[in-house]
Design a protein around this motif. Sequence first.
Motif, PDB file in Angstrom:
ATOM      1  N   VAL A  77     -40.610   2.721 -66.630  1.00 45.27           N
ATOM      2  CA  VAL A  77     -39.740   2.777 -67.811  1.00 45.27           C
ATOM      3  C   VAL A  77     -38.559   3.717 -67.553  1.00 45.27           C
ATOM      4  O   VAL A  77     -37.402   3.393 -67.866  1.00 45.27           O
ATOM      5  CB  VAL A  77     -40.526   3.213 -69.070  1.00 45.27           C
ATOM      6  CG1 VAL A  77     -39.581   3.502 -70.242  1.00 45.27           C
ATOM      7  CG2 VAL A  77     -41.540   2.137 -69.464  1.00 45.27           C
ATOM      8  N   SER A  78     -38.837   4.865 -66.940  1.00 44.00           N
ATOM      9  CA  SER A  78     -37.781   5.838 -66.632  1.00 44.00           C
ATOM     10  C   SER A  78     -36.718   5.256 -65.713  1.00 44.00           C
ATOM     11  O   SER A  78     -35.514   5.472 -65.919  1.00 44.00           O
ATOM     12  CB  SER A  78     -38.369   7.087 -65.981  1.00 44.00           C
ATOM     13  OG  SER A  78     -39.169   7.794 -66.893  1.00 44.00           O
ATOM     14  N   LEU A  79     -37.147   4.504 -64.689  1.00 46.80           N
ATOM     15  CA  LEU A  79     -36.195   3.891 -63.758  1.00 46.80           C
ATOM     16  C   LEU A  79     -35.259   2.926 -64.486  1.00 46.80           C
ATOM     17  O   LEU A  79     -34.049   2.890 -64.221  1.00 46.80           O
ATOM     18  CB  LEU A  79     -36.935   3.128 -62.646  1.00 46.80           C
ATOM     19  CG  LEU A  79     -37.604   3.941 -61.544  1.00 46.80           C
ATOM     20  CD1 LEU A  79     -38.308   3.019 -60.559  1.00 46.80           C
ATOM     21  CD2 LEU A  79     -36.588   4.803 -60.801  1.00 46.80           C
ATOM     22  N   LEU A  80     -35.817   2.127 -65.396  1.00 41.79           N
ATOM     23  CA  LEU A  80     -35.002   1.173 -66.156  1.00 41.79           C
ATOM     24  C   LEU A  80     -34.026   1.908 -67.071  1.00 41.79           C
ATOM     25  O   LEU A  80     -32.830   1.601 -67.120  1.00 41.79           O
ATOM     26  CB  LEU A  80     -35.897   0.243 -66.987  1.00 41.79           C
ATOM     27  CG  LEU A  80     -36.748  -0.766 -66.217  1.00 41.79           C
ATOM     28  CD1 LEU A  80     -37.751  -1.450 -67.143  1.00 41.79           C
ATOM     29  CD2 LEU A  80     -35.873  -1.830 -65.546  1.00 41.79           C
ATOM     30  N   ARG A  81     -34.539   2.900 -67.792  1.00 44.41           N
ATOM     31  CA  ARG A  81     -33.686   3.644 -68.733  1.00 44.41           C
ATOM     32  C   ARG A  81     -32.587   4.426 -68.014  1.00 44.41           C
ATOM     33  O   ARG A  81     -31.475   4.571 -68.532  1.00 44.41           O
ATOM     34  CB  ARG A  81     -34.546   4.576 -69.595  1.00 44.41           C
ATOM     35  CG  ARG A  81     -35.345   3.801 -70.652  1.00 44.41           C
ATOM     36  CD  ARG A  81     -36.242   4.714 -71.470  1.00 44.41           C
ATOM     37  NE  ARG A  81     -36.844   3.996 -72.589  1.00 44.41           N
ATOM     38  CZ  ARG A  81     -37.877   4.446 -73.297  1.00 44.41           C
ATOM     39  NH1 ARG A  81     -38.436   5.616 -72.991  1.00 44.41           N
ATOM     40  NH2 ARG A  81     -38.361   3.737 -74.311  1.00 44.41           N
ATOM     41  N   ASP A  82     -32.889   4.910 -66.813  1.00 42.03           N
ATOM     42  CA  ASP A  82     -31.887   5.642 -66.029  1.00 42.03           C
ATOM     43  C   ASP A  82     -30.665   4.771 -65.723  1.00 42.03           C
ATOM     44  O   ASP A  82     -29.565   5.280 -65.515  1.00 42.03           O
ATOM     45  CB  ASP A  82     -32.484   6.143 -64.694  1.00 42.03           C
ATOM     46  CG  ASP A  82     -33.424   7.333 -64.899  1.00 42.03           C
ATOM     47  OD1 ASP A  82     -33.435   7.905 -66.016  1.00 42.03           O
ATOM     48  OD2 ASP A  82     -34.166   7.665 -63.950  1.00 42.03           O
TER      49      ASP A  82
ATOM     50  N   TYR B 130     -25.226  -9.365 -55.324  1.00 43.64           N
ATOM     51  CA  TYR B 130     -25.040  -9.783 -56.722  1.00 43.64           C
ATOM     52  C   TYR B 130     -25.555  -8.765 -57.743  1.00 43.64           C
ATOM     53  O   TYR B 130     -25.093  -8.728 -58.879  1.00 43.64           O
ATOM     54  CB  TYR B 130     -25.754 -11.116 -56.968  1.00 43.64           C
ATOM     55  CG  TYR B 130     -25.205 -12.263 -56.154  1.00 43.64           C
ATOM     56  CD1 TYR B 130     -24.121 -13.009 -56.617  1.00 43.64           C
ATOM     57  CD2 TYR B 130     -25.762 -12.594 -54.924  1.00 43.64           C
ATOM     58  CE1 TYR B 130     -23.616 -14.065 -55.879  1.00 43.64           C
ATOM     59  CE2 TYR B 130     -25.256 -13.652 -54.172  1.00 43.64           C
ATOM     60  CZ  TYR B 130     -24.184 -14.382 -54.652  1.00 43.64           C
ATOM     61  OH  TYR B 130     -23.674 -15.427 -53.914  1.00 43.64           O
ATOM     62  N   THR B 131     -26.555  -7.979 -57.361  1.00 46.69           N
ATOM     63  CA  THR B 131     -27.203  -7.068 -58.313  1.00 46.69           C
ATOM     64  C   THR B 131     -27.625  -5.772 -57.618  1.00 46.69           C
ATOM     65  O   THR B 131     -27.680  -5.700 -56.392  1.00 46.69           O
ATOM     66  CB  THR B 131     -28.484  -7.695 -58.907  1.00 46.69           C
ATOM     67  OG1 THR B 131     -29.444  -7.884 -57.844  1.00 46.69           O
ATOM     68  CG2 THR B 131     -28.243  -9.035 -59.582  1.00 46.69           C
ATOM     69  N   THR B 132     -27.969  -4.776 -58.422  1.00 46.98           N
ATOM     70  CA  THR B 132     -28.566  -3.545 -57.899  1.00 46.98           C
ATOM     71  C   THR B 132     -30.084  -3.678 -58.019  1.00 46.98           C
ATOM     72  O   THR B 132     -30.583  -4.190 -59.027  1.00 46.98           O
ATOM     73  CB  THR B 132     -28.090  -2.326 -58.723  1.00 46.98           C
ATOM     74  OG1 THR B 132     -26.661  -2.255 -58.640  1.00 46.98           O
ATOM     75  CG2 THR B 132     -28.693  -1.035 -58.212  1.00 46.98           C
ATOM     76  N   ILE B 133     -30.817  -3.243 -57.010  1.00 45.80           N
ATOM     77  CA  ILE B 133     -32.283  -3.361 -57.031  1.00 45.80           C
ATOM     78  C   ILE B 133     -32.912  -2.134 -57.702  1.00 45.80           C
ATOM     79  O   ILE B 133     -32.537  -1.003 -57.419  1.00 45.80           O
ATOM     80  CB  ILE B 133     -32.842  -3.544 -55.605  1.00 45.80           C
ATOM     81  CG1 ILE B 133     -32.418  -4.916 -55.033  1.00 45.80           C
ATOM     82  CG2 ILE B 133     -34.378  -3.415 -55.587  1.00 45.80           C
ATOM     83  CD1 ILE B 133     -32.768  -5.129 -53.568  1.00 45.80           C
ATOM     84  N   ILE B 134     -33.855  -2.386 -58.605  1.00 43.26           N
ATOM     85  CA  ILE B 134     -34.699  -1.336 -59.185  1.00 43.26           C
ATOM     86  C   ILE B 134     -36.121  -1.627 -58.718  1.00 43.26           C
ATOM     87  O   ILE B 134     -36.623  -2.732 -58.944  1.00 43.26           O
ATOM     88  CB  ILE B 134     -34.637  -1.335 -60.730  1.00 43.26           C
ATOM     89  CG1 ILE B 134     -33.210  -1.042 -61.228  1.00 43.26           C
ATOM     90  CG2 ILE B 134     -35.623  -0.324 -61.314  1.00 43.26           C
ATOM     91  CD1 ILE B 134     -33.038  -1.147 -62.737  1.00 43.26           C
ATOM     92  N   SER B 135     -36.767  -0.651 -58.060  1.00 40.55           N
ATOM     93  CA  SER B 135     -38.084  -0.947 -57.471  1.00 40.55           C
ATOM     94  C   SER B 135     -39.132   0.111 -57.821  1.00 40.55           C
ATOM     95  O   SER B 135     -39.318   1.066 -57.070  1.00 40.55           O
ATOM     96  CB  SER B 135     -37.968  -1.089 -55.951  1.00 40.55           C
ATOM     97  OG  SER B 135     -37.353   0.065 -55.407  1.00 40.55           O
ATOM     98  N   PRO B 136     -39.818  -0.061 -58.963  1.00 40.46           N
ATOM     99  CA  PRO B 136     -40.884   0.878 -59.327  1.00 40.46           C
ATOM    100  C   PRO B 136     -42.091   0.767 -58.401  1.00 40.46           C
ATOM    101  O   PRO B 136     -42.379  -0.308 -57.875  1.00 40.46           O
ATOM    102  CB  PRO B 136     -41.260   0.435 -60.745  1.00 40.46           C
ATOM    103  CG  PRO B 136     -40.922  -1.028 -60.768  1.00 40.46           C
ATOM    104  CD  PRO B 136     -39.688  -1.164 -59.921  1.00 40.46           C
ATOM    105  N   SER B 137     -42.786   1.893 -58.236  1.00 41.24           N
ATOM    106  CA  SER B 137     -44.032   1.897 -57.459  1.00 41.24           C
ATOM    107  C   SER B 137     -45.193   1.736 -58.442  1.00 41.24           C
ATOM    108  O   SER B 137     -45.446   2.615 -59.266  1.00 41.24           O
ATOM    109  CB  SER B 137     -44.147   3.212 -56.684  1.00 41.24           C
ATOM    110  OG  SER B 137     -45.349   3.224 -55.943  1.00 41.24           O
TER     111      SER B 137
END
Length: 313
Positions: free
Chosen positions: A52-57, A280-287
């Motif tokens: 959730v923190s990664l997305l909100r950041d 095309y996009t930035t990658i968000i990769s949670p563990s």
Amino acid sequence: MVMQTSSNILMVRPANFGYNEETAANNFYQQQDQRTSLEIRDLARKEFDGFVSLLRDQGVNVEVVEDTENPVKTDAVFPNNWFSTHPNGKLILYPMFSPNRRLERRKDLIELLMKKGYQIDEIIDLSFFENDGQYLEGTGSMVFDHDSKSIFACYSVRTHPFPLNYVGQLLGYEVVGFHAVQEINGQSSPIYHTNVMMHIGRDLAVVCLDSIPKASEKQQVQKALTKAGKKVIPITPKQKFSFAGNMLEVSNDGGEKFTVMSQTALDSLNIGQIQLIEKYTTIISPSIPTIEKLGGGSARCMMAEIFLPRMSK
């Protein structure tokens, strides 16, 4: 025009996350664990909160809903299977294969969305299909391309043609149905959810074409994606087993696009695939290894997109 990506995401924080015997019958991604249920729950919550923190950041709006302690719902962290929302104010409830997962359908969660200012004009409840042993597990069973008004779905014990075509007619979307398989212990088994082997974003489609054995169906899927203007990135069956098909494209209020995948999925991709996605996009990769191991689902399954209009003040 309906947008392919949403900047509003709903996620359910787990209360009793764990291994589900009922779903393990056809979800071969689930693995048992020797740790205590309390340890597992705490790890799952930690992974969830980090995600959730990664997305909100990145400016993505995440509506976090706490799971209820009772009844116990081991898979509540995967809300995308039981409902979907649409820009015309419709919310669809889906028929679920596993009886204990049907408990995840929560009226209070829908009411919470309305309290937060989302407009729901109609609730379409398709759970009646369960009475006939017919299932369609939301955006696990279906991968939507809203831009081309298409639904891609691989048939399985959790994805039946009749409810699938019903949703297609309901939304005015064309259904691209096909068969997809994976090898488990030397045996060929149907892939239980389409979002295991396929992801569609605004410009990209990530798909394990090798899992579609019938040449005509493989060609049909490729043709439909190309016609929709998608750049197709093929992944291997091995990458699929690392959840590389289980991605979701989201956006923020600034219009930036992000491809969300787990660290496991990202680690399985090659440089060329990563560069193409990043074009095309930035990658968000949670563990999220605990959630992946015991739940058999990954990043995409944890996010339910909210496409509902906002209520006018």
